[in-house]
Scaffold this active site. Structure first.
Site, mmCIF file in Angstrom:
data_model
loop_
_atom_site.group_PDB
_atom_site.id
_atom_site.type_symbol
_atom_site.label_atom_id
_atom_site.label_comp_id
_atom_site.label_asym_id
_atom_site.label_seq_id
_atom_site.Cartn_x
_atom_site.Cartn_y
_atom_site.Cartn_z
ATOM 1 N N THR A 149 6.003 43.340 43.106
ATOM 2 C CA THR A 149 7.176 42.227 42.880
ATOM 3 C C THR A 149 7.939 41.779 44.173
ATOM 4 O OG1 THR A 149 8.940 43.794 42.247
ATOM 5 C CG2 THR A 149 7.431 43.168 40.519
ATOM 6 N N GLU A 172 4.262 42.247 36.276
ATOM 7 C CA GLU A 172 4.054 43.348 35.270
ATOM 8 C C GLU A 172 3.100 43.181 34.018
ATOM 9 O OE1 GLU A 172 6.825 42.094 36.332
ATOM 10 O OE2 GLU A 172 8.366 43.658 37.159
ATOM 11 N N LYS A 179 28.633 39.021 29.647
ATOM 12 C CA LYS A 179 28.670 39.868 28.286
ATOM 13 C C LYS A 179 30.114 39.588 27.812
ATOM 14 C CE LYS A 179 24.641 42.370 29.057
ATOM 15 N NZ LYS A 179 23.697 43.415 29.884
ATOM 16 N N TRP A 225 26.777 37.552 24.024
ATOM 17 C CA TRP A 225 26.130 37.258 25.259
ATOM 18 C C TRP A 225 26.316 35.559 25.831
ATOM 19 C CZ3 TRP A 225 20.526 39.916 25.188
ATOM 20 C CH2 TRP A 225 20.693 41.108 25.471
#
Lengths: 538, 538
Positions: free
Chosen positions: B181, B326, B434, B439
């Site tokens: 990555t 992934e 948060k 959220w």
């Protein structure tokens, strides 16, 4: 990545999370039944729960004896998703084979269509392992039957838990399905389908180059759900969220065409006789088939004229495919490669009438007496297969070693393959004539003989010969039996320009009829026994 | 059925048996190179044989540092089909990351494009495991380089055996590929792709409902082959026999459009910036894109306006997709369900601008602070994934446990999901604010701020707050810096009707520029550190 199991739960779950609004339409004895995948999911969970209540455990074989409808579809998922094995029994087999199959599989429960009760009633005394019969009907009251114990499908369903959770620890190599071949000689042989095999086969029929099954499709499996999982269509349709149209008990061509028009079917699958009858019905009375993007045809070879009729006269693409019980079933599909679009009309339909190109995922060899055949469209060999949806054994059957050895499934189908890789069946291995170490296709000779204007039907067998091992012997039924006397030379002369000299049968015998089996196939074995000494004179 | 291994040999073999005539077209430094899959197969076998000659063994990591061309395609198959591991290295990473990656993977050989030699020359002294460099060039003489030992690709190929046979005992769970990555913070993390994972991912992009990759396609991966296997397109194209067009080193929009027209590309795949640039170039000077049946866009979110431009102005279907290193990468594709064709234009494009529907085979959960989110298009949660092509670990990396636990890959992507199952990304987990247990999406606020006529760019971060835990703080660069003084109230007022009251940032700070990383992303971490005590006053 490596350990995530490929099981049918993935297929079921996707239908539930994404396609709850899509429909399953089913023709039953009482009319058209219509519900959504959300209903299907709830009922499937209820059925699993009910089966658990009846004591069904992972690994148990549970049989179905039923046409194509929503009950059967529910069984397709409820049984394997709880870890048991869906055993679909061919309702058209001789009774003795049905008895053999149910006992050999040691099925614990049998789902039976209401209309098929009389068949099972006849054999119930011979069934050694069945603990109960579940009748697929929407009638409030169960029909009278001598079977026992019997359960009403909807009754047990009502007691099932619609929240029943499928286990997520089923191994991908666990058995999900079981189907027996309809053997022309000997007892049927069982083939076990693993979760992994069905999963991968389902992906294979969603590929753009095979059937391209899609959410946008409305899929009608005319092929029975007791024939190799209706060629896998119900599994893939659930996964991809395709609307399904299940044509129910003993559908006629008129019923099929009506359903296709009413439900806007986009893809339908059946054997050549179905498509021949549907063509005739359609030409007699036009149904609106404008949504139909393809018909899929397999089970036996479709004549080129049928393919051309659908495409040229009805404007419906015709996918000729090949497979068998041992292969889940898809092996090949006859769709042109892009650059073959430039070929002549005749070349295109010659190619389209073959069994087609091997689908992604499988491995094939075509092996003749001198090893792998040339890709020349002429050299004959037996089709050998292996791959993630090809069986590696018959279920508890000592005949396994006859068909599975050297790591390959020996299909018994004799084929040629052209330079582009299109496979064309030419005979069954047991019907080949083996003359002087070379192979002669009995089917090719028969087809050519039957093209003679005086011939009604023809059958060719190999008969032992002192010099050549075997030589072909032809049996012919003439259209007008009176013509018999002078015709032998004429028939052989008719064959001469079309075959190598050594292919020409050594003799022609005229019969009033050719012996046939209960399913209508020539009984070549009987002829071989009767004429065994024809050339040796023993 | 159960034991047949799902390996890349199946893909390679099918291209060789069925598609020997189909083409691979490659743009190189010396022009257009064009050959057939038969050539590709022979050269790939030669390359494997040559690598074996250099001492490469199953399990060895072999790296590539290259653009999209036929040499890279050969390496894509030659390396894994001999049992070694194809490690594609992102040529755009900072040098220190390239060094880290090559050493961490313990690569034994490195394939390098001629034009990329200067990059590797700069770091060669730091590479601890490379035993040799293989230069991808078609020049007769090798270019001068300080690398050593060096081999010319074509030179070693010439010594390789074109009959080299790939082993058929590679296990399906064996590693085939490795990709790191491009982490914005910390070292890159490696993801291993098994043969099985790539095999199943390849099937998934051939499905009619995803990309529908087909023999009839001419496929152009604009996405680099060092980005998650060019999204799997080279693997699937070889399997299905699609013609490939590989656009070579540093292609400009003009070069891409020219190739699409000249080679009659039917499907091309790239990131939004590529498609934005291509749109501009196409509108300036029309190339003939009449064969293009779809453009595929992933890597980051495409704006709805881009999707509409392709479809409405150019008439080219635009497939918005989502995935990551992934996940091999395909996770979702935004194609409408059949019944959504009846939705309004606006609803359709709102849906089409989401990341889309989960593809068959994967499992997803979206988990917020109160568990799995409602499918209402509003409740935010992190995307959790598992499935046959989803990683379960980072390669020899102790950060594995941060992202892989409870049997799921925790993607770090925050999304909402609508009632039809379409997923829409709203933020990265680390960028969420948060506040009081709820959220707030920094991305949503940023996008809305940037829609204000005076705003050039905007960035929102969460800053510690004594009462709410965190509160949003906005940073804004104005188009005309002189406007600064009176704008704060105006900006907050602009946000008010569009968000819940508690989403509105507590303050706006005007900057002349927002700090960016080397790849152009906002350095939010720097801002968070700098403004850590903004609300607490510590």
């Amino acid at each position: 990545m490596e350990n995530y199991p490929l099981t049918l739960r993935a297929l079921f779950d996707r239908s539930q999370s994404l396609f709850g609004k899509k429909e399953v339409v089913s023709r039953t004895n009482s009319g058209i039944s219509r519900y959504t995948y959300a209903d299907f999911g709830r009922r499937t969970r209820q059925l699993s729960s009910a089966l658990q209540g009846l004591g069904v455990k992972p690994g148990d074989r549970i049989a179905t004896f039923a046409w194509n409808h929503h009950w059967h579809l529910e069984a397709y998922f409820a049984i394997p998703c709880m870890g048991a094995v869906l055993h679909t029994v061919n309702i058209r087999l001789p009774l003795e084979h049905i008895v053999y199959i149910l006992n050999h599989a040691q099925d614990r429960f049998l789902f039976v269509d209401e209309t098929l009760l009389p068949v099972i009633e006849k054999i119930q005394d011979q069934l050694t392992t069945i603990e109960g019969y579940i009748i697929m009907t929407d009638r409030q009251e169960l029909p009278p039957t001598s079977l026992q114990p019997v359960y009403g499908y909807e009754n047990i369903l009502n007691d099932g838990d619609p929240q029943y959770m499928f286990s997520d620890d089923i191994h991908e190599s666990a058995p999900a399905g079981l189907c027996y071949t309809s053997a022309t000689t000997g007892k049927p042989k069982g083939v076990v389908y693993s979760h992994r095999g069905i999963y991968l086969h389902s992906l294979s029929i969603g590929l753009a180059d095979t059937l391209g099954l899609s959410e946008r499709d409305t899929v009608m499996p005319i092929v029975p759900m007791f024939h190799v999982n209706a060629w896998g269509l119900p599994f893939a349709s659930v996964w991809f969220g395709s609307k399904q149209v299940l044509p129910g008990p003993a559908p006629t061509p008129g019923i099929l065409l009506g359903l296709m028009a009413d439900e806007q079917v986009t893809i339908a699958a059946g054997v050549p006789t179905v498509w021949t009858a549907a063509l005739k019905a359609q030409e007699a009375k036009q149904a609106d088939l404008s949504t139909l993007r393809a018909v899929v045809c397999g089970g036996s070879a479709a004549p080129r004229s049928l393919i051309e009729s659908y495409e040229q006269r009805l404007g419906i693409p015709f996918y000729h495919a090949y497979g068998m019980t041992e292969t889940c079933p898809l092996v090949t599909v006859a769709r042109l490669k892009s650059y073959q679009d430039a070929a002549s009309y005749d070349e295109q339909y010659t190619t389209r009438a073959t069994q087609g190109l091997l689908v992604p995922g499988l491995e094939m060899k075509i092996v003749g007496p001198r090893g792998e055949v040339a890709w020349d469209g002429h050299e004959m060999g037996e089709i050998l297969l292996r791959g993630p949806w090809v069986a590696t054994a018959y279920y508890q059957d000592e005949r396994t070693q006859e068909s599975f050895h050297d790591g390959w499934f020996h299909s018994g189908d004799i084929a040629v393959i052209d330079q582009e890789g299109f496979v064309k069946l030419v005979d069954r291995a047991k019907d080949l004539v083996k003359s002087g170490g070379e192979w002669i296709s009995s089917l090719d000779l028969e087809n050519t003989l039957m093209a003679h204007p005086n011939v009604f039907e023809a059958c060719v067998i190999g008969v032992p010969h002192p010099k050549w091992g075997e030589r072909p012997l032809a049996f012919v039924v003439l259209k007008d039996f009176a013509l018999q006397a002078g015709d032998k030379a004429d028939l052989l002369h008719f064959l001469t320009p079309k075959f190598a000299k050594w292919w020409i049968p050594d003799d022609v015998i005229f019969l009033q009829e050719i012996p046939r089996s209960s399913v209508g196939k020539f009984m070549k074995r009987e002829l071989r026994e009767q004429y065994q000494t024809y050339f040796t004179g023993d």
